[in-house]
Scaffold this active site. Structure first.
Site, PDB file in Angstrom:
ATOM      1  CD  GLU A 155      -2.675   5.568   6.919  1.00  0.00           C
ATOM      2  OE1 GLU A 155      -2.662   5.448   5.895  1.00  0.00           O
ATOM      3  OE2 GLU A 155      -1.675   4.918   7.617  1.00  0.00           O
ATOM      4  N   GLY A 203       2.713   2.198  10.649  1.00  0.00           N
ATOM      5  CA  GLY A 203       4.002   2.966  10.531  1.00  0.00           C
ATOM      6  C   GLY A 203       4.615   3.467  11.746  1.00  0.00           C
ATOM      7  CG  HIS A 233      -5.775   1.949   5.402  1.00  0.00           C
ATOM      8  ND1 HIS A 233      -5.284   2.765   6.347  1.00  0.00           N
ATOM      9  CD2 HIS A 233      -4.709   1.033   5.132  1.00  0.00           C
ATOM     10  CE1 HIS A 233      -3.862   2.608   6.633  1.00  0.00           C
ATOM     11  NE2 HIS A 233      -3.740   1.543   5.920  1.00  0.00           N
ATOM     12  N   GLY A 251       2.812  -1.261   4.407  1.00  0.00           N
ATOM     13  CA  GLY A 251       2.998   0.150   3.882  1.00  0.00           C
ATOM     14  C   GLY A 251       4.361   0.805   3.482  1.00  0.00           C
ATOM     15  N   GLY A 252       4.979   1.086   4.598  1.00  0.00           N
ATOM     16  CA  GLY A 252       6.122   1.662   4.312  1.00  0.00           C
ATOM     17  C   GLY A 252       7.371   0.795   3.539  1.00  0.00           C
ATOM     18  CD  GLU A 286      -3.420  -2.613   7.696  1.00  0.00           C
ATOM     19  OE1 GLU A 286      -2.270  -2.895   7.040  1.00  0.00           O
ATOM     20  OE2 GLU A 286      -3.913  -1.548   7.463  1.00  0.00           O
ATOM     21  CG  ASN A 334      -1.633   1.401   1.292  1.00  0.00           C
ATOM     22  OD1 ASN A 334      -1.729   1.898   0.557  1.00  0.00           O
ATOM     23  ND2 ASN A 334      -2.218   1.263   2.625  1.00  0.00           N
ATOM     24  CD1 TRP A 335       3.841   1.375  -2.711  1.00  0.00           C
ATOM     25  CD2 TRP A 335       4.003   2.386  -4.537  1.00  0.00           C
ATOM     26  NE1 TRP A 335       4.809   0.973  -3.393  1.00  0.00           N
ATOM     27  CE2 TRP A 335       4.816   1.360  -4.536  1.00  0.00           C
ATOM     28  CE3 TRP A 335       3.854   3.248  -5.783  1.00  0.00           C
ATOM     29  CZ2 TRP A 335       5.771   1.214  -5.684  1.00  0.00           C
ATOM     30  CZ3 TRP A 335       4.753   3.106  -6.730  1.00  0.00           C
ATOM     31  CH2 TRP A 335       5.737   2.048  -6.777  1.00  0.00           C
ATOM     32  CE  LYS A 336       0.285   3.476   4.994  1.00  0.00           C
ATOM     33  NZ  LYS A 336       0.253   3.524   6.220  1.00  0.00           N
TER      34      LYS A 336
HETATM   35  C1  PEP Z   1      -0.588  -0.008   6.037  1.00  0.00           C
HETATM   36  O1  PEP Z   1      -0.408   1.074   5.442  1.00  0.00           O
HETATM   37  O2  PEP Z   1      -1.635  -0.598   5.791  1.00  0.00           O
HETATM   38  C2  PEP Z   1       0.332  -0.300   6.881  1.00  0.00           C
HETATM   39  C3  PEP Z   1       0.354  -1.778   7.655  1.00  0.00           C
HETATM   40  O3  PEP Z   1       1.489   0.529   6.892  1.00  0.00           O
HETATM   41  P1  PEP Z   1       2.980   0.173   7.621  1.00  0.00           P
HETATM   42  O4  PEP Z   1       3.521  -1.117   6.811  1.00  0.00           O
HETATM   43  O5  PEP Z   1       4.005   1.115   6.984  1.00  0.00           O
HETATM   44  O6  PEP Z   1       2.782  -0.200   8.968  1.00  0.00           O
END
Ligand code: PEP
Length: 256
Positions: free
Chosen positions: A95, A175, A93, A235-236, A169, A10-12
Site C-alpha cells: 500500500e 484484504g 508495504h 491486516g483485517g 504478501e 497491521n492495523w493500517k
Molecule cells: C496486510 O495488511 O499486510 C495484510 C496482509 O492485510 P490482510 O490480512 O487484511 O489481507
C-alpha cells in the site's frame, strides 16, 4: 518452522483509543504463547499508548522516513518511532509502494535507517496479479528482495540477531479474501530464502519470512505449517482479539 514464529498485526489506518482494549486482550494472549513472538503495528497515533498498555508483545510502526529529521511534513522518522516506544517498523508495504510511489531504493533506505536506530524491520515484498499471471512472480519478488533489503552498516549484525524479517504478501491477496495456494507460498518462500542467503551469506537463514494476505482463523494453521513460513503479517484479522487470537494459537503451543 525453524524459527520462533512471528505473528504481526497491521492495523493500517484503523484504530482509536477505544481499540486499546483489543490490544490488551491480544497482549494477554501473547503472554500465554511464549513460543510465539507477537506484535502489533497500530497507526502512529496509538504507538505510545499501546506501549504503555502492553508487556508481552512488540509494538511497531507501519512506515518511517529514511531521514532522521527535517522538512518532511507528515512523515515520522525511525528515531521518532523509537522515542515513542516502538521496537520495529514495517517498510515497503504494497500500500505504501502503490499509494506513495515507493520504489525499492526508498524501501531499502528506510530499512537501513530503521536498523541504524536499533529498530527491528519487516520488509514487505509481493507481486501483483498481472505479474503472477504472466509467470513473473518469482522474478518480481527476487528483484524486490535484491533492491529493498537493508545493506547499510550494521545490517549484517541485525540479520544475525534476528531483527530483520521479510513479509511475502501477494498484492492480490491483501484484504481480498483470496489466499495464495500453499504450494505457491512454499515456492516463493524458498526463492526468497535463496536470495537472502545470496545477500547475507549463512546469516540469511536467520531472517524470518512471513506470509501475508487474507490470513484468518480458518487458514492460519495450514499456512503456518507450510515449509519456510516463519509467521504471518495480518491486516483485517488483527483488528479484534477474537479474530487475531486463533492465528496466534495456530502458531504456538500455549493455550488460549
Ligand atoms: C496486510 O495488511 O499486510 C495484510 C496482509 O492485510 P490482510 O490480512 O487484511 O489481507
Amino acid at each position: 518452522m525453524p524459527h520462533r514464529p512471528y505473528i504481526v498485526g497491521n492495523w493500517k489506518m484503523n484504530g482509536s483509543r477505544a481499540m486499546l482494549a483489543e490490544a490488551r486482550a491480544i497482549d494477554r494472549a501473547a503472554g500465554r504463547y511464549p513460543d510465539v513472538q507477537v506484535a502489533l503495528a497500530p497507526p502512529f497515533t496509538l504507538i505510545g499508548a499501546l506501549r504503555e498498555e502492553v508487556s508481552a508483545m512488540g509494538v511497531g510502526g507501519q512506515d518511517c522516513h529514511a531521514q532522521p529529521k527535517g522538512a518532511h511534513t507528515g512523515d515520522v522518522s525511525a528515531a521518532m518511532l523509537v522515542d515513542t516506544g516502538a521496537d520495529f517498523v514495517i517498510v515497503g508495504h504494497s500500500e505504501r509502494r502503490k499509494d506513495h510511489a515507493e520504489c525499492d531504493d526508498t524501501v531499502q533506505a528506510k530499512a537501513d535507517a530503521a536498523l541504524a536506530t536499533g529498530l527491528g524491520v519487516i520488509v514487505c515484498v509481493g507481486e501483483t496479479l498481472d505479474e503472477r499471471d504472466a509467470g513473473r512472480a518469482v522474478a518480481v519478488v527476487a528483484g524486490q528482495i535484491a533492491g529493498s533489503m537493508p545493506v547499510g552498516e550494521g545490517s549484517a549484525d541485525a540479520v544475525t540477531l534476528g531483527k530483520v524479517a521479510v513479509a511475502y504478501e501477494p498484492v492480490w491477496a491483501i484484504g481480498t479474501g483470496r489466499v495464495a495456494a500453499v504450494a505457491d507460498v512454499i515456492e516463493m518462500h524458498a526463492a526468497i530464502r535463496e536470495r537472502l542467503i545470496a545477500i547475507y551469506g549463512e546469516a540469511g537463514d536467520k531472517v524470518r519470512i512471513l506470509y501475508g494476505g487474507s490470513v484468518n482463523a480458518g487458514n492460519a494453521a495450514e499456512l503456518l505449517a507450510a515449509d519456510g513460513v516463519g509467521g504471518a503479517l495480518v491486516g483485517g484479522a488483527s483488528l479484534t482479539a477474537d479474530a487475531f487470537l486463533p492465528i496466534i494459537a495456530a502458531a504456538g503451543t500455549g493455550e488460549v
